[in-house]
Design an enzyme around this catalytic site. Structure first.
Site, PDB file in Angstrom:
ATOM      1  CG  PHE A 154      -1.918 -71.536 -21.914  1.00  0.00           C
ATOM      2  CD1 PHE A 154      -1.068 -70.730 -21.162  1.00  0.00           C
ATOM      3  CD2 PHE A 154      -3.284 -71.352 -21.773  1.00  0.00           C
ATOM      4  CE1 PHE A 154      -1.573 -69.773 -20.291  1.00  0.00           C
ATOM      5  CE2 PHE A 154      -3.794 -70.395 -20.910  1.00  0.00           C
ATOM      6  CZ  PHE A 154      -2.932 -69.609 -20.161  1.00  0.00           C
ATOM      7  CE  LYS A 178      -4.098 -80.743 -28.676  1.00  0.00           C
ATOM      8  NZ  LYS A 178      -3.881 -79.284 -28.536  1.00  0.00           N
ATOM      9  CD  GLU A 181      -4.315 -74.857 -29.285  1.00  0.00           C
ATOM     10  OE1 GLU A 181      -4.069 -75.991 -28.831  1.00  0.00           O
ATOM     11  OE2 GLU A 181      -5.335 -74.213 -28.994  1.00  0.00           O
ATOM     12  CB  SER A 231     -11.262 -74.147 -20.130  1.00  0.00           C
ATOM     13  OG  SER A 231     -11.567 -74.711 -21.388  1.00  0.00           O
ATOM     14  CB  CYS A 286      -5.376 -75.150 -12.466  1.00  0.00           C
ATOM     15  SG  CYS A 286      -4.262 -76.344 -11.765  1.00  0.00           S
ATOM     16  CD  GLU A 387     -10.222 -70.867 -14.827  1.00  0.00           C
ATOM     17  OE1 GLU A 387     -10.843 -71.386 -15.765  1.00  0.00           O
ATOM     18  OE2 GLU A 387      -9.231 -71.390 -14.280  1.00  0.00           O
TER      19      GLU A 387
HETATM   20  P1  NAD Z   1      -8.317 -74.952 -23.115  1.00  0.00           P
HETATM   21  O1  NAD Z   1      -9.470 -75.709 -22.567  1.00  0.00           O
HETATM   22  O2  NAD Z   1      -8.593 -73.808 -24.014  1.00  0.00           O
HETATM   23  O3  NAD Z   1      -7.355 -75.939 -23.967  1.00  0.00           O
HETATM   24  C1  NAD Z   1      -6.888 -77.150 -23.432  1.00  0.00           C
HETATM   25  C2  NAD Z   1      -6.667 -78.142 -24.565  1.00  0.00           C
HETATM   26  O4  NAD Z   1      -7.912 -78.415 -25.200  1.00  0.00           O
HETATM   27  C3  NAD Z   1      -5.723 -77.649 -25.648  1.00  0.00           C
HETATM   28  O5  NAD Z   1      -4.862 -78.707 -26.005  1.00  0.00           O
HETATM   29  C4  NAD Z   1      -6.635 -77.276 -26.800  1.00  0.00           C
HETATM   30  O6  NAD Z   1      -6.048 -77.518 -28.055  1.00  0.00           O
HETATM   31  C5  NAD Z   1      -7.832 -78.172 -26.605  1.00  0.00           C
HETATM   32  N1  NAD Z   1      -9.104 -77.548 -26.993  1.00  0.00           N
HETATM   33  C6  NAD Z   1      -9.443 -76.243 -26.859  1.00  0.00           C
HETATM   34  N2  NAD Z   1     -10.708 -76.040 -27.293  1.00  0.00           N
HETATM   35  C7  NAD Z   1     -11.178 -77.245 -27.705  1.00  0.00           C
HETATM   36  C8  NAD Z   1     -12.418 -77.679 -28.262  1.00  0.00           C
HETATM   37  N3  NAD Z   1     -13.414 -76.841 -28.468  1.00  0.00           N
HETATM   38  N4  NAD Z   1     -12.548 -78.987 -28.575  1.00  0.00           N
HETATM   39  C9  NAD Z   1     -11.534 -79.863 -28.361  1.00  0.00           C
HETATM   40  N5  NAD Z   1     -10.343 -79.482 -27.843  1.00  0.00           N
HETATM   41  C10 NAD Z   1     -10.160 -78.202 -27.516  1.00  0.00           C
HETATM   42  O7  NAD Z   1      -7.428 -74.515 -21.863  1.00  0.00           O
HETATM   43  P2  NAD Z   1      -6.158 -73.544 -21.829  1.00  0.00           P
HETATM   44  O8  NAD Z   1      -6.604 -72.147 -22.092  1.00  0.00           O
HETATM   45  O9  NAD Z   1      -5.051 -74.112 -22.637  1.00  0.00           O
HETATM   46  O10 NAD Z   1      -5.718 -73.687 -20.296  1.00  0.00           O
HETATM   47  C11 NAD Z   1      -6.257 -72.915 -19.260  1.00  0.00           C
HETATM   48  C12 NAD Z   1      -7.347 -73.655 -18.522  1.00  0.00           C
HETATM   49  O11 NAD Z   1      -6.852 -74.892 -18.017  1.00  0.00           O
HETATM   50  C13 NAD Z   1      -7.854 -72.909 -17.302  1.00  0.00           C
HETATM   51  O12 NAD Z   1      -9.250 -73.026 -17.244  1.00  0.00           O
HETATM   52  C14 NAD Z   1      -7.193 -73.618 -16.139  1.00  0.00           C
HETATM   53  O13 NAD Z   1      -7.888 -73.522 -14.908  1.00  0.00           O
HETATM   54  C15 NAD Z   1      -7.187 -75.021 -16.638  1.00  0.00           C
HETATM   55  N6  NAD Z   1      -6.194 -75.845 -15.969  1.00  0.00           N
HETATM   56  C16 NAD Z   1      -6.632 -76.752 -15.062  1.00  0.00           C
HETATM   57  C17 NAD Z   1      -5.734 -77.529 -14.357  1.00  0.00           C
HETATM   58  C18 NAD Z   1      -6.207 -78.516 -13.339  1.00  0.00           C
HETATM   59  O14 NAD Z   1      -5.394 -79.273 -12.852  1.00  0.00           O
HETATM   60  N7  NAD Z   1      -7.477 -78.539 -12.990  1.00  0.00           N
HETATM   61  C19 NAD Z   1      -4.357 -77.387 -14.603  1.00  0.00           C
HETATM   62  C20 NAD Z   1      -3.939 -76.452 -15.558  1.00  0.00           C
HETATM   63  C21 NAD Z   1      -4.867 -75.680 -16.228  1.00  0.00           C
END
Ligand code: NAD
Length: 494
Positions: A154, A178, A181, A231, A286, A387
């Protein structure tokens, strides 16, 4: 009227906008106001399949389109993104909460990836060795993989799909995005611009949804490569399931980024940059600083200065140009951040500035957490390793740079670590010994430019080739080596 104003978002499949068949959906909510901005459908496996079928159908024609023609579309897209830049930045702020200045910066980073991908004609070049044996030549060419997909988080609704998508398309692949959401409006608008740029139908597809949609992508037999950002637990899930299904995968995960401050660091610059790293984007980057490791005498002056920076940061609705920090993404996120602050205090941390229970006049339904500064994090506690993904900086104190580097390397994550110092020798030692993918030296957010890989390491990255630049070109192509012989005796003489 653009789709960003309509209630229910649509998918973009095979060059047309389609209503999702899903009966279930989620509200998209402005994190500063609590207003509902739209409803995102939770697309099914059948809709992912329709997108993949369309992308598969488009692939043979697109891969044989000369790369010089493929990049023409990216030049057009770049112009459209610039032309609609302010509107896109406002959309990012509205759905994601960051300040308008931060959204403009995100947009710039996004466009830079398009620019670098426009270099595909040279980036895709192979290698040629003449006469590797008598009358034998050998060469390597890069070919596209087929249908590829990305799954996005997000916090950067515009930029993160662009770490992958422009490169994939420039290399001759076809694509499915994708979006998160929580923030699907930005990509919805960008898909309209992609449509306007005239990409052949099926080359780019957009499917909205959440975990069920993600798993359908991971299980689809015709998707060759998956890029994920989010994450760490989900990154591990995506990496394992994609690999089990025979796909290439690059999965960027969470972070807990430390900044080391040596006593000789410049007070004003270091404080400003560290506060911006920790509190910019409400700590939801991140590459946000989460831990500040003060070495020796740095403790007193930098603690006082950071406390002042935390107290004076202007928080509010990101569309107000004066605002320096917006809300966190959701009420659940606010509750999680506040619980973690409380937990740190139970573990022994001292709150220098406690940002819980914040309210912004006129935005009572916003998810605001004020900048928080916690001293003396418990070295054996949970919060020093967890985190937080909110505007919270935790201070730890070390006697020497060796201790500080050992502390950095003892963390599970390896996304970024920074050092502030006026000593070149100490900076050089840190650069060499820090076990992280992105290093900052007198820089607080060491975000690689589009022509460098967005490197992460350890629990922050699963895979080998990263997003952006040459790594992306390699990720999105299969190398083919040809060894060939054309004996003189077979050749008619003229
Ligand atoms: P998230 O992991 O909750 O969601 C990321 C994506 O995965 C979304 O599209 C979501 O729909 C999908 N998703 C969520 N749960 C899932 C599941 N159980 N099974 C399959 N798909 C699933 O992450 P977020 O809250 O949207 O973003 C924040 C996180 O992203 C933080 O941990 C941040 O550090 C990380 N991040 C990392 C970087 C990097 O470059 N390393 C960059 C940006 C964000």
């Amino acid at each position: 009227m653009t789709t960003t104003q309509t209630a229910r978002l649509r998918n973009f499949i095979d060059g047309e906008w389609r209503d999702s068949m899903a009966t279930e959906g989620l509200d998209v909510i402005n994190p500063a106001t609590g207003d509902v901005l739209g409803r995102v459908p939770l697309s099914s496996a059948a809709e992912v399949d329709a997108a993949v079928q369309a992308a598969g159908k488009a692939f043979p024609g697109w891969r044989r389109t000369p790369v010089t023609e493929r990049v023409q579309f990216l030049f057009k897209l770049k112009a459209l993104l610039q032309q609609h830049g302010e509107e896109l930045a406002r959309t990012i702020t509205t759905e994601c909460g960051k300040t308008i200045t931060e959204s403009r910066g995100e947009l710039q980073r996004m466009i830079e990836n398009v620019e670098v991908a426009c270099g595909a004609p040279i980036l895709l070049q192979g290698d040629f060795s003449e006469d590797i044996a008598n009358g034998v030549d050998e060469f390597m060419i890069r070919q596209p993989l087929g249908v590829c997909a990305c799954i996005c988080p997000f916090n950067f609704p515009g930029m993160i799909p662009f770490w992958f998508m422009p490169y994939a398309i420039a290399c001759g692949n076809t694509y499915v995005v994708k979006p998160s959401e929580k923030v699907p409006l930005t990509m919805q608008r960008i898909a309209e611009l992609i449509e306007q740029a005239g990409l052949p139908k099926g080359v780019f597809n957009l499917v909205n949804g959440t975990s069920e949609t993600v798993d359908a992508i991971l299980d689809h037999p015709d998707i060759k490569a998956v890029s994920f950002v989010g994450s760490t637990p989900v990154a591990k899930h995506v990496y394992a399931r994609a690999a089990a299904n025979g796909k290439r995968a690059q999965c960027q995960g969470g972070a807990k980024n430390p900044i080391i401050i040596l006593p000789d660091a410049d007070l004003e610059t270091t404080t400003r940059i560290t506060a911006d790293s920790g509190y910019g984007c409400a700590g939801q980057r991140c590459l946000a600083a989460s831990l500040v490791v003060m070495v020796g005498d740095a403790r007193k002056p930098f603690t006082d200065a950071l406390a002042e920076a935390a107290r004076s940061r202007v928080m509010g609705h990101g569309l107000d140009e004066k605002v320096q920090m917006g809300p966190v993404i959701s009420p659940q996120s606010k509750a999680r951040v506040e619980t973690l602050i409380g937990k740190a205090m139970q573990e022994g941390a001292t709150p220098i500035v406690d940002g819980r229970n914040a309210a912004v006049s006129g935005f009572e339904r916003g998810n605001f957490v004020r900048p928080t500064l916690l001293d003396n994090l418990n070295p054996n506690g949970e919060i020093i390793r967890t985190e937080i993904f909110g505007p919270v900086l935790g201070l730890v104190h070390m006697k020497t740079i060796d201790e500080a580097i050992a502390f950095v390397n003892s963390g599970a994550y390896g996304n970024m670590a920074c050092i502030f110092t006026t000593s070149g020798a100490n900076a050089r030692k840190f650069r060499c010994e820090a076990e992280v993918g992105n290093v900052g030296i007198n820089i607080g957010v060491a975000a690689p430019m589009a022509f460098f890989p967005f490197s992460g390491a350890r629990e922050s990255f699963f895979g080998d080739l990263h997003g952006q630049g040459r790594h992306a070109i390699e990720f999105f192509t299969q190398t083919k080596v040809v060894v060939e012989r054309w004996p003189k005796e077979w050749t008619r003489q003229f």
